[in-house]
Design a protein around this motif. Structure first.
Motif, PDB file in Angstrom:
ATOM      1  N   ILE A   7       0.836  -1.205   0.000  1.00 45.44           N
ATOM      2  CA  ILE A   7       0.000   0.000   0.000  1.00 45.44           C
ATOM      3  C   ILE A   7       0.864   1.246   0.000  1.00 45.44           C
ATOM      4  CG2 ILE A   7      -1.657   1.300   1.396  1.00 45.44           C
ATOM      5  CD1 ILE A   7      -3.003  -1.273   2.089  1.00 45.44           C
ATOM      6  N   GLY A   8       2.079   1.139   0.536  1.00 43.16           N
ATOM      7  CA  GLY A   8       2.968   2.293   0.605  1.00 43.16           C
ATOM      8  C   GLY A   8       3.631   2.617  -0.720  1.00 43.16           C
ATOM      9  N   ASP A   9       3.478   1.802  -1.736  1.00 44.31           N
ATOM     10  CA  ASP A   9       4.106   2.029  -3.028  1.00 44.31           C
ATOM     11  C   ASP A   9       3.550   3.299  -3.653  1.00 44.31           C
ATOM     12  OD1 ASP A   9       5.481   1.800  -5.314  1.00 44.31           O
ATOM     13  OD2 ASP A   9       4.499  -0.044  -6.016  1.00 44.31           O
ATOM     14  N   GLU A  41       2.411  18.871  -1.174  1.00 48.14           N
ATOM     15  CA  GLU A  41       3.200  18.432  -0.014  1.00 48.14           C
ATOM     16  C   GLU A  41       3.818  17.059  -0.247  1.00 48.14           C
ATOM     17  OE1 GLU A  41       0.425  18.382   3.208  1.00 48.14           O
ATOM     18  OE2 GLU A  41       0.284  20.564   3.315  1.00 48.14           O
ATOM     19  N   GLY A  42       3.370  16.345  -1.273  1.00 49.33           N
ATOM     20  CA  GLY A  42       3.890  15.014  -1.549  1.00 49.33           C
ATOM     21  C   GLY A  42       3.120  13.915  -0.842  1.00 49.33           C
ATOM     22  N   SER A  43       2.010  14.259  -0.194  1.00 43.97           N
ATOM     23  CA  SER A  43       1.209  13.242   0.484  1.00 43.97           C
ATOM     24  C   SER A  43       0.358  12.448  -0.488  1.00 43.97           C
ATOM     25  CB  SER A  43       0.298  13.903   1.531  1.00 43.97           C
ATOM     26  OG  SER A  43       1.070  14.559   2.507  1.00 43.97           O
ATOM     27  N   LEU A  44       0.010  13.036  -1.629  1.00 42.08           N
ATOM     28  CA  LEU A  44      -0.771  12.354  -2.661  1.00 42.08           C
ATOM     29  C   LEU A  44       0.022  12.380  -3.961  1.00 42.08           C
ATOM     30  CD1 LEU A  44      -4.422  13.696  -2.139  1.00 42.08           C
ATOM     31  CD2 LEU A  44      -3.439  11.548  -1.342  1.00 42.08           C
ATOM     32  N   PRO A  45      -0.123  11.329  -4.782  1.00 43.18           N
ATOM     33  CA  PRO A  45       0.619  11.291  -6.051  1.00 43.18           C
ATOM     34  C   PRO A  45       0.021  12.269  -7.067  1.00 43.18           C
ATOM     35  CG  PRO A  45      -0.836   9.400  -5.894  1.00 43.18           C
ATOM     36  CD  PRO A  45      -0.931  10.121  -4.580  1.00 43.18           C
ATOM     37  N   ARG A  46       0.869  12.627  -8.028  1.00 43.04           N
ATOM     38  CA  ARG A  46       0.415  13.499  -9.110  1.00 43.04           C
ATOM     39  C   ARG A  46       0.291  12.688 -10.377  1.00 43.04           C
ATOM     40  NH1 ARG A  46       1.819  19.281  -8.734  1.00 43.04           N
ATOM     41  NH2 ARG A  46       2.541  19.688  -6.638  1.00 43.04           N
ATOM     42  N   GLY A  57      -3.978   7.209  -5.426  1.00 47.37           N
ATOM     43  CA  GLY A  57      -4.436   8.362  -4.641  1.00 47.37           C
ATOM     44  C   GLY A  57      -5.221   7.942  -3.408  1.00 47.37           C
ATOM     45  N   VAL A  58      -6.111   6.950  -3.576  1.00 42.05           N
ATOM     46  CA  VAL A  58      -6.897   6.452  -2.437  1.00 42.05           C
ATOM     47  C   VAL A  58      -5.971   5.843  -1.392  1.00 42.05           C
ATOM     48  CG1 VAL A  58      -8.605   4.733  -1.717  1.00 42.05           C
ATOM     49  CG2 VAL A  58      -9.031   6.141  -3.736  1.00 42.05           C
ATOM     50  N   ARG A  59      -5.018   5.024  -1.854  1.00 47.03           N
ATOM     51  CA  ARG A  59      -4.067   4.416  -0.921  1.00 47.03           C
ATOM     52  C   ARG A  59      -3.271   5.477  -0.170  1.00 47.03           C
ATOM     53  NH1 ARG A  59      -1.458  -0.446  -4.536  1.00 47.03           N
ATOM     54  NH2 ARG A  59      -3.271  -1.837  -4.458  1.00 47.03           N
TER      55      ARG A  59
END
Length: 195
Positions: A7-9, A41-46, A57-59
């Motif tokens: 999930i961290g991928d 912030e890098g918490s969600l992918p682009r 994004g959900v993960r």
């Protein structure tokens, strides 16, 4: 998708589809502005411009929320510990400065002082005059004052939370009010037997 996938991928899984930030925000029940902020912030992918990989994004959002919850919980616990230590130091300082007292001691002292005050006032009208009508006028004025004081003391005690459960509130109509239930004296000092 297998259970072995991490999930961290940060890489979108194979077959992940891209959605607009607005669609993702609506799905996650956040504003698009907040989702873009998390991407910066890098918490969600682009994804591409204004896009986000849906599954990744959900993960990432779930991971972010878990981490936030852990940080918040740890921060709240740390805050409670800091507050308890500060309170302990404050109480120790007050005790060292001889400014810390038991509320029961304070209530007892106040009760004793008020009782002495009331007993001193009890004989005032007899010391001032032998005229029974004037005595009743004096006693009534003193009772009115004592009733107002009892109300004011109760209000202050309620505000301070300092009223002891054992002591209870001051009652204006307690026995011992001046001139009530006492036999009136005649001009010669004898009991008239009338109230």
């Amino acid at each position: 998708m297998s259970n072995e996938e991490d999930i961290g991928d940060d890489q979108p899984p194979a077959g992940d589809r891209f959605v607009s930030v607005t669609e993702f925000a609506a799905f996650a029940d956040y504003t698009a502005t907040y989702i873009r902020q998390l991407q910066r912030e890098g918490s969600l992918p682009r994804g591409g411009r204004g896009m986000i990989p849906f599954i990744a994004g959900v993960r990432a959002l779930i991971r972010f929320l878990r981490d936030s919850e852990r940080r918040s919980s740890k921060s709240a616990a740390d805050s409670r510990v800091r507050d308890a230590r500060a309170r302990e130091i404050e109480l120790r300082n007050l005790e060292n400065e001889k400014r810390l007292v038991e509320i029961e001691d304070v209530n007892g002292l106040v009760d004793e002082m008020v009782g002495t005050f009331r007993s001193e006032l009890a004989g005032l009208s007899a010391r001032v005059t032998r005229d029974l009508t004037f005595r009743r006028t004096i006693d009534q004025a003193l009772n009115d004052i004592l009733n107002r004081l009892a109300d004011a003391f109760n209000e202050k005690a309620n505000l301070l939370g300092a009223r002891s459960a054992a002591a209870g509130p001051v009652q204006a109509s307690d026995p011992g009010r001046l001139g009530i239930g006492e036999p009136h004296l005649s001009a010669h000092g004898g009991n008239t037997g009338t109230a």
